[in-house]
Write a protein that holds these residues in place. Structure first.
Motif, PDB file in Angstrom:
ATOM      1  N   ILE A 788       0.716  -1.212   0.200  1.00  0.00           N
ATOM      2  CA  ILE A 788      -0.007  -0.068   0.013  1.00  0.00           C
ATOM      3  C   ILE A 788       0.935   1.037   0.063  1.00  0.00           C
ATOM      4  O   ILE A 788       1.515   1.532   0.822  1.00  0.00           O
ATOM      5  CB  ILE A 788      -1.023  -0.157   1.149  1.00  0.00           C
ATOM      6  CG1 ILE A 788      -1.849  -1.318   1.266  1.00  0.00           C
ATOM      7  CG2 ILE A 788      -1.671   1.329   1.162  1.00  0.00           C
ATOM      8  CD1 ILE A 788      -2.721  -1.389   0.020  1.00  0.00           C
ATOM      9  N   ASN A 790       0.529   5.291  -0.392  1.00  0.00           N
ATOM     10  CA  ASN A 790      -0.591   6.334  -0.109  1.00  0.00           C
ATOM     11  C   ASN A 790      -2.078   5.990  -0.311  1.00  0.00           C
ATOM     12  O   ASN A 790      -2.661   6.471  -1.146  1.00  0.00           O
ATOM     13  CB  ASN A 790      -0.003   7.445  -1.295  1.00  0.00           C
ATOM     14  CG  ASN A 790       1.302   8.167  -0.748  1.00  0.00           C
ATOM     15  OD1 ASN A 790       1.563   8.484   0.231  1.00  0.00           O
ATOM     16  ND2 ASN A 790       2.079   8.519  -2.125  1.00  0.00           N
ATOM     17  N   ASP A 791      -2.110   4.907   0.428  1.00  0.00           N
ATOM     18  CA  ASP A 791      -3.452   4.227   0.443  1.00  0.00           C
ATOM     19  C   ASP A 791      -4.038   3.770  -0.786  1.00  0.00           C
ATOM     20  O   ASP A 791      -5.237   3.335  -1.053  1.00  0.00           O
ATOM     21  CB  ASP A 791      -4.446   5.285   0.675  1.00  0.00           C
ATOM     22  CG  ASP A 791      -6.008   4.672   1.543  1.00  0.00           C
ATOM     23  OD1 ASP A 791      -5.303   3.680   2.317  1.00  0.00           O
ATOM     24  OD2 ASP A 791      -7.020   5.182   1.531  1.00  0.00           O
ATOM     25  N   ASP A 829      -3.818  -0.439   8.915  1.00  0.00           N
ATOM     26  CA  ASP A 829      -5.055   0.131   9.054  1.00  0.00           C
ATOM     27  C   ASP A 829      -5.783  -1.216   9.375  1.00  0.00           C
ATOM     28  O   ASP A 829      -6.116  -1.841   8.397  1.00  0.00           O
ATOM     29  CB  ASP A 829      -5.530   0.864   7.811  1.00  0.00           C
ATOM     30  CG  ASP A 829      -6.994   1.421   8.238  1.00  0.00           C
ATOM     31  OD1 ASP A 829      -7.693   1.054   8.963  1.00  0.00           O
ATOM     32  OD2 ASP A 829      -7.169   2.420   7.556  1.00  0.00           O
ATOM     33  N   LYS A 832      -9.326  -1.866   7.010  1.00  0.00           N
ATOM     34  CA  LYS A 832      -9.136  -2.036   5.341  1.00  0.00           C
ATOM     35  C   LYS A 832      -8.665  -3.327   5.223  1.00  0.00           C
ATOM     36  O   LYS A 832      -7.612  -3.794   5.698  1.00  0.00           O
ATOM     37  CB  LYS A 832      -8.270  -1.014   4.815  1.00  0.00           C
ATOM     38  CG  LYS A 832      -8.856   0.566   4.995  1.00  0.00           C
ATOM     39  CD  LYS A 832      -7.893   1.714   4.308  1.00  0.00           C
ATOM     40  CE  LYS A 832      -8.775   2.922   4.381  1.00  0.00           C
ATOM     41  NZ  LYS A 832      -8.223   3.909   3.795  1.00  0.00           N
TER      42      LYS A 832
END
Length: 861
Positions: A788, A790-791, A829, A832
């Motif tokens: 991942i 930057n998301d 996270d 997610k």
């Protein structure tokens, strides 16, 4: 909703019977806020039209005492306090529940009405009991239009609810009103309909004598939304395909049939943790390695252990003390209470109606494991079955053998750990959790003081299918010798008295099928010989009995016949210790005595409670980390610590047999976790063993890890320590979506999840274990990693660093014939996941019931 709370509620009109706005705003209550909470409600004594002995002013006072009077002892002097006192005790003085008791009201409905429906005040056909309560509530508002001034409201599912309690004179409500339960909650609308507000009513038979137990139980429903847990399905009959009901918690829990001598039982840890006001917290712990744990009595803190095959199922462990002079003493026994829970959606492939015929929003099962092994609650012995023998005390061990049934997870899988060595102290309990599962180690992971000699390392496998790393003996030694080279050493900690040793070997003929072995404390050697294999296979080698749990041993293996190949070692009943230049602070060895450190997954801390230990002499309460020096013995030690300010910036430390006194780190604040030098190039004895010892000093200090140069830490690293799925992901894999099982993650034409062909190496992945339950996921075709950035989900030849390419495999709850399933959660996270919702491969938030977010990790064929 915030606008509604601020501007509308304070001026809302209480239905048609209210003559105007509230003169005092309603009090919004959030039970998860910090600090004290005032909760104010209404109690309405109700006389039926045909009451023989209607309640009067004296009864009103008795009701008021039972609800509000501190130190209330009841009409028989056997109670520990009022409803107010109970919630004071359960919240440790933070929750203040009071009721305004109105004058008794006589309704026009007789108590004898039962199964027939009647027209209530709102012109709807209702149960007569409902109509009676609605009439009582409407009458109370008519008498006092400002009755609800300043009363408390709570928000539930987007609704604003105002809670009232109504007490009924009849002793036969359950019989007189259509078989309804004696105590229940229902939504009442009379007079409380404006702005969508609803009044949740609770009913209690009283005749002027209020049951403190009943009221607290019903408040659990109406205010805190806790379900009943007095009848649960703890046993599933496969032949009859239905649940056998049990009295899962009985008098051990408020929301069960919890009452002892009229006093309500305490709130269980599972429910306390749902509302911050009750100081409840449940901390997940890993039972796959040995550790001593501490719990304070009645604190609200508990430990949680998940079923590795079903994340909906877990145990919570709390410390209970029934000797206190408060409502915690209504518990049964003093010791460890081991609660067995299963969260919603636990169906194991069966209709939910077969599991638990309830709309319980929390769980299918709440149950207490019974230390006496009698399983009286399973046998429907409700109040008589719940006793102090259910609580685990000194001398008890979990799980308990029983002739009634095995103490296991609900799918009959055995627990892979034991809980024992329980020690009851004045203010807390110490206990040990010891793993039962196998501990594995590569033959190449030998101790640094091993003498390799004629053993040679195999070529690296490079993730080739069916490839084994191994050591091969190249020189024969027919007689074991103390002075011969070719001796491998592996340190382990015994978790039980009996430890079994097996090994993965390649003994392809009778000329290369042997080695010598022993424990270092044994004088003579054992011989493994005359057992050929067809390639690499596991052989059961030996079982040692009468070992001392928690004691370290060294397994020694000496060469014998050349050509023998040794790939991996397995111990059952023990944990291998491995050498590493870094050790996580949470992986300390068992403390010499009780320690005040609190253990979190990624650090340890002395909890910030306003107390310092600056001048402590209590240095026997250290935690320790063993290390071995190298050939030179010049050692530097670094701690990674978060010392946020001058009052939270210190701890004590010492190297055993080197420092006569403890040293200290002080006046060294950091900006987050930073390296702090403890020792710089000190001379220790080469190839010798020492302990780094740590003692807390100022509260708030946090330590994450320790780094050594000039030696290696010896840390317990049992197989599957950090993640129970490790053994299921070894070797090349294909990652298939559970929802669309023709779909697999691949990079055939860019990263995607699509239909695939069996020979695609673009759909072939290797899950590389990175420690602490995290994996990197590498594509076999391109050698790139899922990460991942930057998301954004992408493939990278070289991960950008940090945890960008690290993932957690969360065991899925779906049970089917397709095998085990997992959610792929990114390490940065926990909300997610990788999922295939809308048949689009993506990374993001995913509801737990989305089958598109579950993946089968199958062997690549």
């Amino acid at each position: 909703m915030e606008l509604f709370k601020k501007y509308i509620l304070p001026t809302m009109v209480l239905g048609s019977m209210s003559t105007g706005a509230l003169s005092e705003p309603l009090n919004f209550v959030d039970f998860n806020q910090e600090g004290d909470i005032q909760f104010k409600s209404i109690a309405i004594p109700v006389n039926f039209q045909d009451a023989v002995d209607p309640m009067d002013a004296a009864d009103k006072q008795a009701i008021d005492d039972a609800l509000n009077k501190p130190g209330y002892s009841g009409p028989n002097g056997n109670l520990l306090g009022s409803v107010y006192d109970y919630f004071q005790d359960m919240s440790h003085g933070k929750l203040h529940v009071t009721h305004e008791v109105v004058d008794p009201i006589t309704v026009s409905i007789a108590s004898g009405n039962s199964n027939t429906k009647m027209t209530c005040g709102d012109n709807t056909q209702r149960d007569p009991l409902y109509c009676a309560l609605e009439e009582a509530l409407a009458t109370a508002i008519q008498k006092d239009p400002n009755l609800f001034d300043g009363m408390s409201v709570v928000e539930k599912d987007g609704k604003v609810e105002l809670v009232s309690y109504l007490f009924i004179t009849s002793d036969n409500v359950g019989q007189d009103f259509g078989g309804s339960t004696r105590h229940y909650q229902d939504d009442m609308s009379a007079g409380i309909t404006a702005a969508g507000a609803v009044s949740a009513s609770q009913i209690s038979d009283s005749n002027g004598v209020v049951s403190v137990n009943t009221v607290t139980h019903e408040l659990g429903h109406s205010i805190f939304e806790w379900p009943d847990i007095y009848a649960t399905c703890a046993i599933y009959d496969a032949e009859e395909r239905k649940c056998k009901e049990t009295h899962g918690m009985s008098r051990h829990a408020l929301m069960s049939s919890g009452s002892i001598n009229g006093n309500p039982s305490p709130i269980t840890p599972y429910f306390r943790a749902t509302k911050k006001i009750f100081n409840g917290t449940i901390i997940e712990i890993d039972p796959s390695y040995s550790k001593t744990y501490k719990l304070n009595y009645n604190s609200g803190k508990a430990f949680k252990i998940y079923n590795p095959d079903n994340i909906k199922e877990f145990l919570s462990i709390s410390a209970v003390n029934s000797t206190t002079n408060d409502f915690f003493s209504t518990g049964l026994g003093t010791g460890l209470a081991i609660w067995h829970h299963t969260e919603k959606s636990w169906t194991q492939g069966r209709p939910s109606s077969e599991i638990y015929p309830s709309k319980d929003p929390f769980s299918a099962i709440h149950y207490i494991e019974q230390a006496d092994g009698l399983y009286e609650l399973d046998q429907l012995r409700n109040n008589s079955g719940a006793d102090a023998g259910d609580i685990f005390s000194e001398g008890d061990e979990f799980p308990v053998p029983s002739s009634f049934r095995d103490m296991t997870w609900w799918d009959s899988t055995a627990y892979n750990f034991t809980i024992g060595n329980i020690q009851l102290k004045n203010e807390y309990i110490l206990f040990d959790i010891t793993p039962k599962q196998e501990s594995h180690i590569s033959a190449k992971s030998y101790n640094s003081d091993s003498s390799i000699g004629p053993f040679i390392h195999s070529p690296e496998c490079d993730d080739q299918p069916d490839c084994y790393d191994y050591l091969e003996n190249t020189s024969t030694l027919w007689n074991a010798s103390e002075n011969a080279d070719g001796r491998l050493k592996y340190t382990f900690i015994a978790n039980a008295e009996s430890v079994n040793f097996s090994a993965v070997v390649d003994f392809n003929n009778n000329g290369n099928d042997s080695f010598f072995y022993r424990l270092s404390n044994e004088e003579s050697w054992h011989t493994q010989n005359n057992a050929q294999t067809n390639g690499f296979a596991r052989l059961d080698i030996h079982t040692w009995n009468n070992l001392t749990p928690k004691q370290e041993y060294v397994l020694e293996i000496q060469r014998r016949e050349d050509g023998s190949k040794l790939s991996g070692l397995t111990l059952n009943g023990a944990s291998f210790l491995q050498e590493s230049p870094i050790v996580m602070a949470a992986d300390f060895q068992n403390p010499n005595s009780n320690t005040n450190f609190e253990i979190q997954p990624d650090h340890i801390t002395y909890p910030n409670n306003g107390q310092n230990r600056i001048n402590t002499s209590d240095f026997d309460k250290y935690i320790s980390y063993s290390f071995i020096t190298d050939d030179e013995g010049i050692v530097s030690l670094t701690a990674f610590a978060d010392l946020p300010n001058e009052s939270d910036d210190s701890f004590h430390y010492q190297i055993s047999n080197v420092d006569q006194n403890f040293r200290k780190i002080n006046n060294h604040s950091t900006n987050g976790f930073s390296p702090i030098t403890l020792y710089n190039a000190i001379q220790l004895s080469p190839n010798s063993r020492y302990q780094l010892r740590i003692v807390e000093r100022e509260d708030g200090a946090k330590i994450s890890a320790f780094l050594i140069s000039g030696g290696k830490f010896i840390a317990s690293e049992p197989y599957q320590k950090d993640n129970p799925v490790t053994s299921h992901v070894n070797g090349p894999k294909r990652i298939i979506n559970y929802w669309k099982q023709h779909t697999a993650i691949n990079n055939q034409a860019g990263l995607d999840a699509t239909t695939y062909e069996s020979g695609w190496w673009s759909a072939r992945w290797t899950l590389e274990y990175a420690g602490k339950g995290l994996y990197s996921i590498r594509n076999s075709w391109k050698g790139t990693y899922l990460q991942i950035n930057n998301d954004t989900l992408e493939l990278a030849a070289e991960p950008i660093g940090g945890n960008a390419a690290l993932w957690k495999l969360v065991p899925g709850w779906i049970t089917s014939g397709l095998g085990r399933n997992y959610r792929l959660q990114h390490s940065s996270d926990d909300t997610k996941f990788l999922h295939f919702e809308g048949e689009v491969f993506q990374y993001g938030e995913a509801e737990e019931d989305w089958h598109s977010s579950y993946w089968l990790i199958n062997d690549f064929d």
